[in-house]
Design an enzyme around this catalytic site. Structure first.
Site, PDB file in Angstrom:
ATOM      1  N   ILE A   1       0.843  -1.195   0.000  1.00 38.01           N
ATOM      2  CA  ILE A   1       0.000   0.000   0.000  1.00 38.01           C
ATOM      3  C   ILE A   1       0.875   1.241   0.000  1.00 38.01           C
ATOM      4  O   ILE A   1       1.753   1.386   0.855  1.00 38.01           O
ATOM      5  CB  ILE A   1      -0.927   0.025   1.236  1.00 38.01           C
ATOM      6  CG1 ILE A   1      -1.795  -1.228   1.283  1.00 38.01           C
ATOM      7  CG2 ILE A   1      -1.795   1.277   1.224  1.00 38.01           C
ATOM      8  CD1 ILE A   1      -2.580  -1.366   2.588  1.00 38.01           C
ATOM      9  N   CYS A   2       0.652   2.133  -0.957  1.00 42.82           N
ATOM     10  CA  CYS A   2       1.427   3.389  -0.983  1.00 42.82           C
ATOM     11  C   CYS A   2       0.537   4.534  -1.479  1.00 42.82           C
ATOM     12  O   CYS A   2       0.768   5.103  -2.541  1.00 42.82           O
ATOM     13  CB  CYS A   2       2.691   3.254  -1.811  1.00 42.82           C
ATOM     14  SG  CYS A   2       2.459   2.753  -3.531  1.00 42.82           S
ATOM     15  N   THR A   3      -0.476   4.844  -0.700  1.00 39.82           N
ATOM     16  CA  THR A   3      -1.335   5.975  -1.044  1.00 39.82           C
ATOM     17  C   THR A   3      -0.659   7.279  -0.642  1.00 39.82           C
ATOM     18  O   THR A   3       0.294   7.287   0.144  1.00 39.82           O
ATOM     19  CB  THR A   3      -2.698   5.852  -0.343  1.00 39.82           C
ATOM     20  OG1 THR A   3      -2.483   5.741   1.067  1.00 39.82           O
ATOM     21  CG2 THR A   3      -3.458   4.645  -0.844  1.00 39.82           C
ATOM     22  N   GLY A   4      -1.165   8.384  -1.192  1.00 39.69           N
ATOM     23  CA  GLY A   4      -0.542   9.676  -0.912  1.00 39.69           C
ATOM     24  C   GLY A   4       0.885   9.700  -1.428  1.00 39.69           C
ATOM     25  O   GLY A   4       1.191   9.139  -2.488  1.00 39.69           O
TER      26      GLY A   4
ATOM     27  N   TYR B   1       9.625  -4.235  21.372  1.00 46.19           N
ATOM     28  CA  TYR B   1       9.164  -4.946  22.568  1.00 46.19           C
ATOM     29  C   TYR B   1       9.755  -6.347  22.683  1.00 46.19           C
ATOM     30  O   TYR B   1       9.190  -7.190  23.370  1.00 46.19           O
ATOM     31  CB  TYR B   1       7.636  -5.020  22.560  1.00 46.19           C
ATOM     32  CG  TYR B   1       6.989  -3.657  22.536  1.00 46.19           C
ATOM     33  CD1 TYR B   1       6.900  -2.884  23.688  1.00 46.19           C
ATOM     34  CD2 TYR B   1       6.502  -3.124  21.346  1.00 46.19           C
ATOM     35  CE1 TYR B   1       6.333  -1.622  23.662  1.00 46.19           C
ATOM     36  CE2 TYR B   1       5.931  -1.856  21.314  1.00 46.19           C
ATOM     37  CZ  TYR B   1       5.844  -1.115  22.474  1.00 46.19           C
ATOM     38  OH  TYR B   1       5.293   0.134  22.444  1.00 46.19           O
TER      39      TYR B   1
ATOM     40  N   GLU C   1      -2.609  -3.549  13.734  1.00 44.97           N
ATOM     41  CA  GLU C   1      -1.599  -4.287  14.495  1.00 44.97           C
ATOM     42  C   GLU C   1      -2.204  -4.930  15.746  1.00 44.97           C
ATOM     43  O   GLU C   1      -1.870  -6.071  16.093  1.00 44.97           O
ATOM     44  CB  GLU C   1      -0.465  -3.346  14.879  1.00 44.97           C
ATOM     45  CG  GLU C   1       0.739  -4.040  15.489  1.00 44.97           C
ATOM     46  CD  GLU C   1       1.906  -3.076  15.645  1.00 44.97           C
ATOM     47  OE1 GLU C   1       2.748  -3.004  14.731  1.00 44.97           O
ATOM     48  OE2 GLU C   1       1.972  -2.377  16.680  1.00 44.97           O
TER      49      GLU C   1
ATOM     50  N   ASN D   1       7.493   1.376   3.654  1.00 41.88           N
ATOM     51  CA  ASN D   1       8.880   1.751   3.925  1.00 41.88           C
ATOM     52  C   ASN D   1       9.767   0.566   4.284  1.00 41.88           C
ATOM     53  O   ASN D   1      10.755   0.698   5.019  1.00 41.88           O
ATOM     54  CB  ASN D   1       8.945   2.799   5.032  1.00 41.88           C
ATOM     55  CG  ASN D   1       8.303   2.347   6.331  1.00 41.88           C
ATOM     56  OD1 ASN D   1       7.321   1.608   6.327  1.00 41.88           O
ATOM     57  ND2 ASN D   1       8.843   2.799   7.458  1.00 41.88           N
TER      58      ASN D   1
ATOM     59  N   HIS E   1       7.906  -7.641  17.234  1.00 36.90           N
ATOM     60  CA  HIS E   1       8.059  -6.191  17.169  1.00 36.90           C
ATOM     61  C   HIS E   1       9.413  -5.780  17.755  1.00 36.90           C
ATOM     62  O   HIS E   1       9.761  -6.169  18.874  1.00 36.90           O
ATOM     63  CB  HIS E   1       6.934  -5.526  17.958  1.00 36.90           C
ATOM     64  CG  HIS E   1       6.766  -4.074  17.666  1.00 36.90           C
ATOM     65  ND1 HIS E   1       7.740  -3.145  17.949  1.00 36.90           N
ATOM     66  CD2 HIS E   1       5.728  -3.388  17.134  1.00 36.90           C
ATOM     67  CE1 HIS E   1       7.314  -1.940  17.608  1.00 36.90           C
ATOM     68  NE2 HIS E   1       6.102  -2.072  17.098  1.00 36.90           N
ATOM     69  N   PRO E   2      10.202  -4.984  17.014  1.00 38.53           N
ATOM     70  CA  PRO E   2      11.535  -4.599  17.492  1.00 38.53           C
ATOM     71  C   PRO E   2      11.514  -3.687  18.709  1.00 38.53           C
ATOM     72  O   PRO E   2      12.543  -3.524  19.372  1.00 38.53           O
ATOM     73  CB  PRO E   2      12.137  -3.876  16.280  1.00 38.53           C
ATOM     74  CG  PRO E   2      10.955  -3.363  15.527  1.00 38.53           C
ATOM     75  CD  PRO E   2       9.900  -4.419  15.686  1.00 38.53           C
TER      76      PRO E   2
END
Length: 285
Positions: free
Chosen positions: A36-39, A147, A214, A120, A144-145
């Protein structure tokens, strides 16, 4: 992706040994990649595409389903299907990603595996069989990096019992990131259908999960078998966490500053972000 990354060099870490991850034979099948890459997030697309072609399951057929409102000419690469998607606004741009994926559910059924990557994301080294879940596992997620060293009571699960993403205190041992996940096609299509339904049910009651998609993902895998990969597969750019950097999450803060400048000076320019220190800016004039 939630969380604040503390740059320190002293940890007590429950390491996930990459060398001991079970190897799954690479199938002679097909991979579908959701992106997804809107905007203005289109700026991350060229490097994402290049890095996945080079490093992600090389030799395996990959198709890209790109959800974007950017000019179609930016996505003319081989194997890319552009799905026009307007921005939904915060927080729906991330909360309703499962709904977006359902728009291509019929096409996805012809693939063997489906993966989703945040805009990203950039691959830094080869990723192969270790990212493929077994039939028994079905899904693959990444710790998750922010936690990886946290105890259960400190994990940012949604503690609101009104949400279908709710996880009560004392439940859950690992918190996973929302920006890298995937699975075998049947298991992953079940996930996106179930989580789109859960999001809609929450919205009917005017509830939005703490960390949107998430939070729902963490609740979904709580009682399901899955393959868990270490933070190496979602490594924050510039972080000091004690893991190898296999898949980078590029820092978006510099990107926001850059795009604010570009939009004020030359709104028709084309920008490609490689890393924070490697940005290509091409003025239109």
């Amino acid at each position: 992706m939630s969380g604040v990354f503390k740059k320190t060099t002293t940890f007590t870490v429950p390491f996930i040994n990459l060398k001991k991850l079970p190897k799954v034979p690479v199938m002679q099948g097909k991979i579908a990649i959701l992106y997804i890459c809107t905007g203005n997030y289109y700026v991350f697309w060229p490097k994402f595409y290049e890095s996945t072609k080079k490093y992600f399951l090389p030799g395996v057929k990959k198709s890209y389903f790109v959800f974007s409102d950017a000019n179609a000419s930016l996505f003319a690469q081989p194997g890319v299907t552009l799905v026009h998607q307007e921005r939904l606004g915060w927080p729906h741009d991330t909360l309703k990603r499962f709904h977006m994926f359902l728009r291509v559910e019929r096409q996805l059924r012809s693939y063997d595996y489906i993966f989703f990557f945040n805009a990203n994301v950039q691959f830094q080294s080869s990723v192969g069989e270790e990212m493929l879940p077994s039939v028994d596992e079905g899904l693959v997620v990444v710790q998750h990096p922010g936690y990886f060293a946290s105890v259960s009571c400190d994990l940012p699960y949604d503690r609101n019992p009104k949400s279908l993403a709710y996880i009560p205190m004392g439940r859950g041992r690992v918190y996973v990131m929302g920006g890298v996940n995937g699975g075998r096609t049947g298991a992953y299509l079940d996930l996106i259908n179930d989580l789109a339904w859960a999001v809609d049910k929450d919205l009917e009651r005017d509830v939005i999960a703490l960390w949107q998609d998430e939070s729902h993902l963490n609740r979904y895998i709580l009682n399901r078998k899955h393959k868990l990969l270490p933070p190496s597969y979602g490594f924050p750019e510039g972080s000091a966490i004690p893991y190898d950097n296999i898949i980078t999450i590029v820092d978006k803060n510099e990107y926001v500053t850059l795009m604010n400048y570009v939009l004020k000076t030359d709104k028709d320019a084309f920008v490609t972000v490689y890393t924070v220190n490697e940005i290509i800016y091409r003025p239109k004039h």
